[in-house]
Design a protein around this motif. Sequence first.
Motif, PDB file in Angstrom:
ATOM      1  N   LEU A 117     -29.477  32.713 -38.476  1.00 12.51           N
ATOM      2  CA  LEU A 117     -29.393  34.172 -38.390  1.00 12.51           C
ATOM      3  C   LEU A 117     -28.019  34.622 -37.931  1.00 12.51           C
ATOM      4  CD1 LEU A 117     -32.866  34.944 -36.775  1.00 12.51           C
ATOM      5  CD2 LEU A 117     -32.128  35.607 -39.073  1.00 12.51           C
ATOM      6  N   ALA A 118     -27.429  33.871 -37.006  1.00 14.30           N
ATOM      7  CA  ALA A 118     -26.160  34.284 -36.415  1.00 14.30           C
ATOM      8  C   ALA A 118     -24.948  33.893 -37.248  1.00 14.30           C
ATOM      9  CB  ALA A 118     -26.033  33.698 -35.011  1.00 14.30           C
ATOM     10  N   PHE A 119     -25.008  32.744 -37.943  1.00 10.87           N
ATOM     11  CA  PHE A 119     -23.790  32.191 -38.533  1.00 10.87           C
ATOM     12  C   PHE A 119     -23.849  31.904 -40.030  1.00 10.87           C
ATOM     13  CE2 PHE A 119     -23.737  30.886 -34.032  1.00 10.87           C
ATOM     14  CZ  PHE A 119     -22.571  31.517 -33.641  1.00 10.87           C
ATOM     15  N   ALA A 120     -25.028  31.845 -40.621  1.00 10.97           N
ATOM     16  CA  ALA A 120     -25.112  31.522 -42.054  1.00 10.97           C
ATOM     17  C   ALA A 120     -24.633  32.694 -42.898  1.00 10.97           C
ATOM     18  CB  ALA A 120     -26.542  31.150 -42.419  1.00 10.97           C
ATOM     19  N   ASN A 121     -24.123  32.388 -44.091  1.00 14.11           N
ATOM     20  CA  ASN A 121     -23.752  33.452 -45.019  1.00 14.11           C
ATOM     21  C   ASN A 121     -25.004  33.950 -45.739  1.00 14.11           C
ATOM     22  OD1 ASN A 121     -24.278  31.709 -47.283  1.00 14.11           O
ATOM     23  ND2 ASN A 121     -22.231  30.826 -47.043  1.00 14.11           N
TER      24      ASN A 121
ATOM     25  N   GLY B 163      -9.995  19.012 -35.641  1.00 13.63           N
ATOM     26  CA  GLY B 163     -10.623  19.051 -34.331  1.00 13.63           C
ATOM     27  C   GLY B 163     -11.297  20.363 -33.997  1.00 13.63           C
ATOM     28  N   GLN B 164     -11.438  21.241 -34.993  1.00 10.20           N
ATOM     29  CA  GLN B 164     -12.096  22.526 -34.770  1.00 10.20           C
ATOM     30  C   GLN B 164     -13.613  22.365 -34.816  1.00 10.20           C
ATOM     31  OE1 GLN B 164     -10.562  25.644 -34.148  1.00 10.20           O
ATOM     32  NE2 GLN B 164      -8.827  24.284 -33.795  1.00 10.20           N
ATOM     33  N   LEU B 165     -14.303  23.038 -33.920  1.00  4.21           N
ATOM     34  CA  LEU B 165     -15.754  22.961 -33.846  1.00  4.21           C
ATOM     35  C   LEU B 165     -16.373  23.757 -34.986  1.00  4.21           C
ATOM     36  CD1 LEU B 165     -17.957  21.758 -31.923  1.00  4.21           C
ATOM     37  CD2 LEU B 165     -18.055  24.037 -30.872  1.00  4.21           C
ATOM     38  N   LEU B 166     -17.427  23.188 -35.590  1.00  4.65           N
ATOM     39  CA  LEU B 166     -18.117  23.820 -36.710  1.00  4.65           C
ATOM     40  C   LEU B 166     -19.615  23.751 -36.493  1.00  4.65           C
ATOM     41  CD1 LEU B 166     -16.252  22.022 -39.640  1.00  4.65           C
ATOM     42  CD2 LEU B 166     -15.767  24.344 -38.827  1.00  4.65           C
ATOM     43  N   LEU B 167     -20.330  24.616 -37.183  1.00 11.56           N
ATOM     44  CA  LEU B 167     -21.772  24.484 -37.334  1.00 11.56           C
ATOM     45  C   LEU B 167     -22.047  24.143 -38.789  1.00 11.56           C
ATOM     46  CD1 LEU B 167     -23.323  27.379 -35.218  1.00 11.56           C
ATOM     47  CD2 LEU B 167     -23.742  24.940 -34.940  1.00 11.56           C
ATOM     48  N   CYS B 168     -22.810  23.077 -39.006  1.00  5.07           N
ATOM     49  CA  CYS B 168     -23.066  22.598 -40.363  1.00  5.07           C
ATOM     50  C   CYS B 168     -24.561  22.530 -40.634  1.00  5.07           C
ATOM     51  CB  CYS B 168     -22.469  21.208 -40.567  1.00  5.07           C
ATOM     52  SG  CYS B 168     -20.693  21.110 -40.288  1.00  5.07           S
ATOM     53  N   GLY B 169     -24.906  22.702 -41.894  1.00  4.34           N
ATOM     54  CA  GLY B 169     -26.277  22.514 -42.347  1.00  4.34           C
ATOM     55  C   GLY B 169     -26.352  21.285 -43.231  1.00  4.34           C
ATOM     56  N   CYS B 170     -27.323  20.418 -42.958  1.00  4.49           N
ATOM     57  CA  CYS B 170     -27.456  19.181 -43.725  1.00  4.49           C
ATOM     58  C   CYS B 170     -28.922  18.992 -44.101  1.00  4.49           C
ATOM     59  CB  CYS B 170     -26.961  17.991 -42.908  1.00  4.49           C
ATOM     60  SG  CYS B 170     -27.161  16.382 -43.724  1.00  4.49           S
ATOM     61  N   GLU B 171     -29.196  18.851 -45.386  1.00  2.00           N
ATOM     62  CA  GLU B 171     -30.552  18.546 -45.834  1.00  2.00           C
ATOM     63  C   GLU B 171     -30.779  17.055 -45.666  1.00  2.00           C
ATOM     64  OE1 GLU B 171     -31.370  20.230 -49.643  1.00  2.00           O
ATOM     65  OE2 GLU B 171     -30.872  22.279 -48.991  1.00  2.00           O
ATOM     66  N   LEU B 172     -31.869  16.682 -45.014  1.00  2.00           N
ATOM     67  CA  LEU B 172     -32.072  15.315 -44.549  1.00  2.00           C
ATOM     68  C   LEU B 172     -32.619  14.367 -45.611  1.00  2.00           C
ATOM     69  CD1 LEU B 172     -33.519  16.079 -41.000  1.00  2.00           C
ATOM     70  CD2 LEU B 172     -31.181  15.423 -41.613  1.00  2.00           C
ATOM     71  N   ASP B 173     -33.078  14.906 -46.716  1.00  2.00           N
ATOM     72  CA  ASP B 173     -33.644  14.048 -47.755  1.00  2.00           C
ATOM     73  C   ASP B 173     -32.541  13.482 -48.641  1.00  2.00           C
ATOM     74  OD1 ASP B 173     -35.356  12.717 -49.434  1.00  2.00           O
ATOM     75  OD2 ASP B 173     -35.967  14.496 -50.567  1.00  2.00           O
TER      76      ASP B 173
ATOM     77  N   SER C 148     -20.299  28.529 -41.082  1.00  2.00           N
ATOM     78  CA  SER C 148     -19.268  29.520 -40.815  1.00  2.00           C
ATOM     79  C   SER C 148     -17.947  28.797 -40.687  1.00  2.00           C
ATOM     80  CB  SER C 148     -19.570  30.277 -39.515  1.00  2.00           C
ATOM     81  OG  SER C 148     -19.517  29.377 -38.427  1.00  2.00           O
ATOM     82  N   ASN C 149     -16.904  29.550 -40.476  1.00  2.00           N
ATOM     83  CA  ASN C 149     -15.631  28.937 -40.138  1.00  2.00           C
ATOM     84  C   ASN C 149     -15.696  28.427 -38.704  1.00  2.00           C
ATOM     85  OD1 ASN C 149     -14.463  29.525 -42.681  1.00  2.00           O
ATOM     86  ND2 ASN C 149     -14.058  31.631 -42.013  1.00  2.00           N
ATOM     87  N   ALA C 150     -14.585  27.969 -38.193  1.00  2.00           N
ATOM     88  CA  ALA C 150     -14.555  27.376 -36.850  1.00  2.00           C
ATOM     89  C   ALA C 150     -15.175  28.326 -35.826  1.00  2.00           C
ATOM     90  CB  ALA C 150     -13.124  27.035 -36.466  1.00  2.00           C
ATOM     91  N   VAL C 151     -15.997  27.755 -34.950  1.00  2.00           N
ATOM     92  CA  VAL C 151     -16.584  28.505 -33.848  1.00  2.00           C
ATOM     93  C   VAL C 151     -16.036  27.913 -32.551  1.00  2.00           C
ATOM     94  CG1 VAL C 151     -18.692  29.055 -35.113  1.00  2.00           C
ATOM     95  CG2 VAL C 151     -18.584  26.950 -33.775  1.00  2.00           C
TER      96      VAL C 151
END
Length: 285
Positions: free
Chosen positions: A7-11, A79-89, A121-124
């Motif tokens: 909700l906060a960071f996804a496009n 070295g920039q912090l990111l939030l990533c989404g990864c599908e586990l299958d 998102s970009n770097a957080v």
Amino acid sequence: MATEALLAFANDEQKTRWLPKLASGELIATFALTEAPGAASAEATKLAFKDELLTGTKAPVPDAGCAQLLITTAKDAAGQLLLCGCELDQSAVNITPVRTLDFTRKHNMVTFNNACAETLSNAVDWSHIEALLDRAAVLFAWEQIGVADKALETACDYAKQRYAFGRAIGSYQAIKHKLAGMYVKNTLARSNAYFGAWALASNSEQLPLAAATARVAAIQASLLATQENIQTHGGMGYTWEFDCQFYYRRAKLLSLAIGSERHWQDRLVSGLEQQHAIDLKRKRS
């Protein structure tokens, strides 16, 4: 936390793809933060994101064994912090069970070997992660209060039914004091959790303070109640004949899930200092 992060960071495209499935239950998501023992931080984050691939390990991750989507912190090549989404299958993701004190709630070690992923998102910076943890702390507080209330209820029921020397043990002052102390702690924690719920629902600037207050009070209440529940049951409280241990195990797990009590006490002090500064500024203006 996974939903809050989306909700906060996804496009818009990511929200459209994942949020409806989360709402319907078609998709299960989890959030991975820690990688090693100790407090989570930007410096402790080693999971690497490069060319849309994740490499590294996260552990322990709750419910990774049944989740299809994992939201995680990682760092790019700079070295920039990111939030990533990864599908586990996918074959590049290895999920291994990890046994914790509370084995009724499953946790896993998740290893990424060039697993396909995408940034939310970009770097957080770490303050964004702390904001997510503030929101999670309020929700965790209510679960902890539920554990504490159930422990109090169980202790009261047993104290009424267990007789010693011809009297219910609940009639003895030592047991009364235990139960009264549990009730007071639970009531205080609930009051603070309501404060947190208000701050969360209204998106108040007091949310960091409210979240830390709710978190500390809920940790203290749940640990006290589950410990005193065992003590009220006496020697039987340590056996498999009663469920006392399960409440205690859950309370211990929740007390560390998003940071220890000491960590949140530090956050509480910081929140009080910030609120004091805001109040002074308002008075001067």
